[in-house]
Design an enzyme around this catalytic site. Structure first.
Site, mmCIF file in Angstrom:
data_model
loop_
_atom_site.group_PDB
_atom_site.id
_atom_site.type_symbol
_atom_site.label_atom_id
_atom_site.label_comp_id
_atom_site.label_asym_id
_atom_site.label_seq_id
_atom_site.Cartn_x
_atom_site.Cartn_y
_atom_site.Cartn_z
ATOM 1 N N ASP A 167 30.758 39.214 44.814
ATOM 2 C CA ASP A 167 31.082 40.640 44.702
ATOM 3 C C ASP A 167 30.466 41.279 43.470
ATOM 4 O O ASP A 167 29.958 40.600 42.578
ATOM 5 C CB ASP A 167 32.610 40.841 44.706
ATOM 6 C CG ASP A 167 33.344 39.820 43.847
ATOM 7 O OD1 ASP A 167 32.700 39.183 43.010
ATOM 8 O OD2 ASP A 167 34.560 39.675 44.021
ATOM 9 N N HIS A 203 44.054 38.181 46.641
ATOM 10 C CA HIS A 203 42.697 38.557 47.080
ATOM 11 C C HIS A 203 41.706 37.420 46.789
ATOM 12 O O HIS A 203 41.866 36.668 45.831
ATOM 13 C CB HIS A 203 42.241 39.893 46.480
ATOM 14 C CG HIS A 203 41.879 39.892 45.024
ATOM 15 N ND1 HIS A 203 42.213 40.922 44.172
ATOM 16 C CD2 HIS A 203 41.200 39.007 44.250
ATOM 17 C CE1 HIS A 203 41.742 40.670 42.966
ATOM 18 N NE2 HIS A 203 41.127 39.508 42.984
ATOM 19 N N GLU A 255 41.110 42.719 49.420
ATOM 20 C CA GLU A 255 42.488 43.000 49.039
ATOM 21 C C GLU A 255 43.426 42.805 50.235
ATOM 22 O O GLU A 255 42.961 42.711 51.387
ATOM 23 C CB GLU A 255 42.578 44.449 48.523
ATOM 24 C CG GLU A 255 41.711 44.723 47.294
ATOM 25 C CD GLU A 255 42.307 44.184 45.986
ATOM 26 O OE1 GLU A 255 43.040 43.176 46.003
ATOM 27 O OE2 GLU A 255 42.022 44.777 44.941
ATOM 28 N N ASN A 273 47.464 39.038 43.699
ATOM 29 C CA ASN A 273 47.936 39.533 44.996
ATOM 30 C C ASN A 273 47.322 38.760 46.169
ATOM 31 O O ASN A 273 47.469 39.157 47.316
ATOM 32 C CB ASN A 273 47.644 41.033 45.141
ATOM 33 C CG ASN A 273 46.149 41.336 45.114
ATOM 34 O OD1 ASN A 273 45.329 40.434 45.020
ATOM 35 N ND2 ASN A 273 45.813 42.613 45.187
#
Ligand code: F6R
Length: 240
Positions: A67, A138, A143, A136
């Site tokens: 990313d 990811h 996400e 979380n």
């Protein structure tokens, strides 16, 4: 899933460096999928040392990164281009033309993500993908709620991720709100995966990976379905 437990962050970093080093030794034409962030930072240091000490030829190794933020220049210290050069590429003898990171400055982001998928396909797919995880759940910048069948795409970051990543920026407003990220299906297509997690903050995410049900609400859980997954954890992430 194979789980390796290390004493601490340093031990996790050494185990992971050894794993990747051996994969390169076994396959000098390997395509590595790479990650950035605090989790793999020390691993890159150990890996660079091992590769240099043993004069390993990296001329046929290729890399693709998970990313990149949208809108940061390559020489911005928070960009993943900058991270990769500083932490790894500048320390080893890999030809820079063999390294690929999504271009978050592209004027045509849709063309860029399509091009990134093509780069991976042209390389014959990813042999070994390195992953960290967000609090979380990811992976990459996928996400919660990202479809499992997603390919490389433009994504919006959640408030949790923006807050977590603001530790690297002067102020939270400077954190980009969008990124380019390999999709979950792109990641799952990798022939093997090395997942790293360290520290208490990642405990819930790791618990979901190991014991949770597979759900798009916690992207990391998809890794349960990968048939060549190695997980390296430290004792802090495991807790009691
Ligand atoms: C980084 C990436 C992210 C990180 C995750 C954890 O390229 O894709 O998914 O792995 O945000 O970041 P750290 O390691 O900084 O806690």
């Amino acid at each position: 899933m194979e789980v390796v437990t290390a004493e601490d962050y340093d031990g996790m970093s050494k185990e992971a460096a050894k794993f990747i080093y051996e994969a390169i030794e076994k396959n000098p034409n390997i395509t590595l999928g790479l990650a950035t962030g605090s989790t793999p930072q020390k691993m890159y240091q150990y890996l660079a040392e091992m590769l240099n000490e043993n004069n390993i030829d990296l001329s046929n190794v290729h890399t693709v990164n998970l990313d990149e933020y949208v809108g940061l220049d390559d020489d911005n210290k928070q960009s993943y281009h900058y991270f990769m050069l500083k932490e790894f590429f500048n320390k080893v003898n890999i030809p820079l033309e063999n390294t690929h990171i999504p271009d978050g400055k592209s004027e045509d982001l849709e063309a860029e993500v399509a091009n990134f998928e093509k780069i991976i396909t042209d390389l014959g797919g990813i042999d070994l993908q390195l992953l960290g995880v967000g609090r979380n759940g990811h992976i990459g910048f996928n996400e919660p709620g990202t479809p499992f069948n997603s390919r490389t795409q433009v994504v919006s970051l959640t408030d949790v991720t923006i807050k977590d990543n603001s530790r690297f920026f002067d102020k939270i407003e400077d954190v980009p709100t969008r990124a380019l990220s390999m999709g979950l299906e792109t990641i799952m297509d990798a022939k093997s995966i090395l997942f790293l997690a360290s520290g208490e903050a990642k405990r819930d995410a790791v618990n979901s990976l190991i014991n949770g049900e597979v759900t798009e609400e916690i992207p990391v859980t998809i890794l349960q379905k990968h048939d060549d997954l190695t997980v390296v954890l430290d004792k802090d992430v495991l807790g009691e």
